[in-house]
Design an enzyme around this catalytic site. Structure first.
Site, PDB file in Angstrom:
ATOM      1  CG  ASP A 112      -0.252  -0.477   2.466  1.00 29.89           C
ATOM      2  OD1 ASP A 112       0.937  -0.127   2.664  1.00 29.89           O
ATOM      3  OD2 ASP A 112      -0.874  -1.215   3.248  1.00 29.89           O
ATOM      4  CG  ASP A 168       0.796   4.126   4.493  1.00 32.06           C
ATOM      5  OD1 ASP A 168      -0.347   3.796   4.096  1.00 32.06           O
ATOM      6  OD2 ASP A 168       1.502   3.387   5.194  1.00 32.06           O
ATOM      7  CG  ASP A 221       9.133   0.656  12.297  1.00 33.73           C
ATOM      8  OD1 ASP A 221       9.425   1.335  11.288  1.00 33.73           O
ATOM      9  OD2 ASP A 221       8.373  -0.331  12.253  1.00 33.73           O
TER      10      ASP A 221
HETATM   11  P1  ATP Z   1       4.152  -3.468   5.050  1.00 33.46           P
HETATM   12  O1  ATP Z   1       4.828  -3.895   3.809  1.00 33.46           O
HETATM   13  O2  ATP Z   1       3.949  -4.571   6.010  1.00 33.46           O
HETATM   14  O3  ATP Z   1       2.901  -2.655   4.853  1.00 33.46           O
HETATM   15  P2  ATP Z   1       5.151  -1.028   6.164  1.00 33.46           P
HETATM   16  O4  ATP Z   1       6.546  -0.577   6.440  1.00 33.46           O
HETATM   17  O5  ATP Z   1       4.365  -0.246   5.176  1.00 33.46           O
HETATM   18  O6  ATP Z   1       5.236  -2.538   5.763  1.00 33.46           O
HETATM   19  P3  ATP Z   1       3.023  -0.509   8.006  1.00 33.46           P
HETATM   20  O7  ATP Z   1       2.625  -1.313   9.190  1.00 33.46           O
HETATM   21  O8  ATP Z   1       2.101  -0.428   6.849  1.00 33.46           O
HETATM   22  O9  ATP Z   1       4.433  -1.065   7.556  1.00 33.46           O
HETATM   23  O10 ATP Z   1       3.360   0.939   8.553  1.00 33.46           O
HETATM   24  C1  ATP Z   1       3.642   2.037   7.697  1.00 33.46           C
HETATM   25  C2  ATP Z   1       4.802   2.864   8.264  1.00 33.46           C
HETATM   26  O11 ATP Z   1       4.475   3.364   9.553  1.00 33.46           O
HETATM   27  C3  ATP Z   1       6.091   2.062   8.478  1.00 33.46           C
HETATM   28  O12 ATP Z   1       6.850   1.992   7.298  1.00 33.46           O
HETATM   29  C4  ATP Z   1       6.772   2.861   9.561  1.00 33.46           C
HETATM   30  O13 ATP Z   1       7.405   3.989   9.020  1.00 33.46           O
HETATM   31  C5  ATP Z   1       5.610   3.339  10.406  1.00 33.46           C
HETATM   32  N1  ATP Z   1       5.315   2.397  11.515  1.00 33.46           N
HETATM   33  C6  ATP Z   1       4.486   1.337  11.490  1.00 33.46           C
HETATM   34  N2  ATP Z   1       4.434   0.714  12.665  1.00 33.46           N
HETATM   35  C7  ATP Z   1       5.273   1.395  13.480  1.00 33.46           C
HETATM   36  C8  ATP Z   1       5.657   1.248  14.841  1.00 33.46           C
HETATM   37  N3  ATP Z   1       5.188   0.258  15.577  1.00 33.46           N
HETATM   38  N4  ATP Z   1       6.539   2.145  15.333  1.00 33.46           N
HETATM   39  C9  ATP Z   1       7.024   3.166  14.585  1.00 33.46           C
HETATM   40  N5  ATP Z   1       6.703   3.338  13.302  1.00 33.46           N
HETATM   41  C10 ATP Z   1       5.834   2.486  12.747  1.00 33.46           C
HETATM   42 MG    MG Z   2       2.310  -0.598   4.662  1.00 31.01          MG
END
Ligand code: ATP
Ligand code: MG
Length: 402
Positions: free
Chosen positions: A54, A56, A138
């Site tokens: 996705d 963001d 994170d």
């Molecule tokens: P995925 O491919 O699983 O979607 P993602 O990196 O996009 O991986 P998400 O859970 O969709 O992960 O979260 C989007 C963003 O929000 C992350 O890339 C990170 O920057 C931030 N984020 C998510 N969870 C946390 C957390 N627990 N602590 C700090 N930042 C977070």
């Molecule tokens: Mg994501």
């Protein structure tokens, strides 16, 4: 601090690879005079030449300003409000740059607000600068921005270098960040497994020290996370990281101790996860119930045998083994009741495959839980080299019915 900026000719991210919905949101924000970035996992995956799950968006427009700009917009979250901009088949999560809050507990809606004794919301929106927003994320590789204004990549945290080096590095002090939100430890294992990266040494050692803090994470959030771990298409690699970091123990306490006792048990789990990954690569959707049935299958079978030895009927034993284990596990990982019932159906339905006389098999084929039960039967029979004739019988019967 000045960020590292990669201008368009210096990187591979092209608008072609960004969803048209995300592009619309970005341009609309930009045209109204706001900063508009893709943030987080989307940028990481584009730079790695993977198609992101996705996109963001991060902006300096406030949630109210965003809502006024888009008709198809809903604001969600109480403490920190996010905008969901809805398109057909896609939601673009759009958030205002956020400042760090002391003891921030992560992203899940449950943890994004706290209420006082009288129920008032104790923390309000804390908007921040792009830099603050990047640094509260994170891992360094999750803190990159793609700027629609000039197509550049903006890096405040050293993420570009870590992408190059294939390293999962925590932003800030790992002990502090993992204590703030213990689920980040599981996320580190997931990203290492999916991307084929190493967890940086300090972060790795910190996970080993802090792993028991996982018990403090909300069990419903852990359930969501567990699904991501095993449905990501790299379940086997992720599992290896969970073992290496020993996160498996605080997640699945009884089960992980049981695995430790015997190498063949471990092999069964790995085979199951390889199967999950094959299904995922073939784009087949797997129920959470089938995942849990398979993952814990042999353990449940052993528990059921103990109940049979103590006098239970095979059917009751199969059912009770699942309920006892999964309900007990709910203190760490809350498996929804409905899923527990479905896992229990898969296991009790195994008994039906033993019966091949008369009209029964045809009725079994029509049973609504047949497919998941059959997949379990097939995978477990193959893994254990058992029931070969029975399996051939059911495969033929199923083919004949098609
Ligand atoms: P995925 O491919 O699983 O979607 P993602 O990196 O996009 O991986 P998400 O859970 O969709 O992960 O979260 C989007 C963003 O929000 C992350 O890339 C990170 O920057 C931030 N984020 C998510 N969870 C946390 C957390 N627990 N602590 C700090 N930042 C977070
Ligand atoms: Mg994501």
């Amino acid at each position: 601090m000045e960020p590292v900026v990669l201008e368009r000719p210096e990187h591979c991210v092209s608008r072609k690879n960004i969803s048209s919905a995300a592009i619309k949101v970005l341009y609309r924000l930009k045209d109204e005079g706001y900063i508009a970035y893709i943030a987080g996992g989307g940028v990481r995956d584009l730079l790695l030449d993977r198609y992101p799950k996705d996109f963001d968006v991060a902006t300096d427009a406030t949630p109210e300003q965003i809502r006024k700009m888009f008709r198809n917009c809903r604001l969600i979250g109480r403490r920190f409000r996010l905008a969901h901009i809805l398109f057909r088949g896609e939601v673009i999560e759009t958030a205002t740059f956020r400042a760090p809050v002391p003891s921030d507990e992560g992203e899940h809606p449950e943890n994004t607000f706290r209420t006082g004794e009288d129920g008032q919301v104790m923390r309000d929106n804390v908007f921040g600068t792009p830099q603050q927003d990047a640094l509260r994320r994170d891992f360094t590789i999750n803190a990159l921005f793609y700027n629609i204004a000039d197509f550049s990549i903006i890096d405040y945290a050293g993420g570009l270098e870590d992408l190059e080096k294939k390293i999962i590095r925590v932003i800030g002090d790992p002990d502090t960040r993992f204590t703030e939100d213990p689920v980040r430890m599981v996320r580190a294992a997931r990203f290492a497994g999916t991307l084929g990266f190493e967890i940086e040494k300090e972060a790795y050692e910190s996970i080993c020290r802090n792993k028991d803090k996982l018990a403090l994470a909300a069990p419903s959030r852990m359930y969501e996370e567990v699904q991501k771990l095993f449905f990501c298409g790299y379940a086997k690699n992720v599992f290896q990281w969970l073992e290496k970091t020993d996160l498996l123990h605080p997640m699945f306490h009884d089960f992980s101790h049981w695995i430790d006792e015997d190498k063949t048990r471990h092999d069964w789990v790995v085979q199951t996860l390889e199967q999950m990954d094959r299904w995922r690569k073939a784009n087949l959707r797997v129920h959470p119930a089938l995942l849990f049935a398979l993952l814990f299958g042999e353990y449940h079978e052993v528990l059921a045998q103990q109940l049979i030895d103590a006098g239970a009927s095979p059917h009751d034993a199969a059912r009770d083994a699942v309920h006892r284990h999964l309900q007990g596990m709910c203190t760490n990982v809350r498996v929804p009741k409905q899923v527990i019932y479905q896992v229990s159906d898969i296991m009790t339905n195994q008994l039906r495959f033993q019966q091949t006389k008369g009209n029964r098999p045809k009725r079994v084929l029509q049973h609504k839980g047949f497919l998941d039960a059959f997949l379990y039967f097939k995978v477990s029979s193959k893994a254990h080299g058992r029931n070969q004739e029975l399996l051939a019988y059911w495969v033929d019967l199923r083919e004949a019915k098609k």
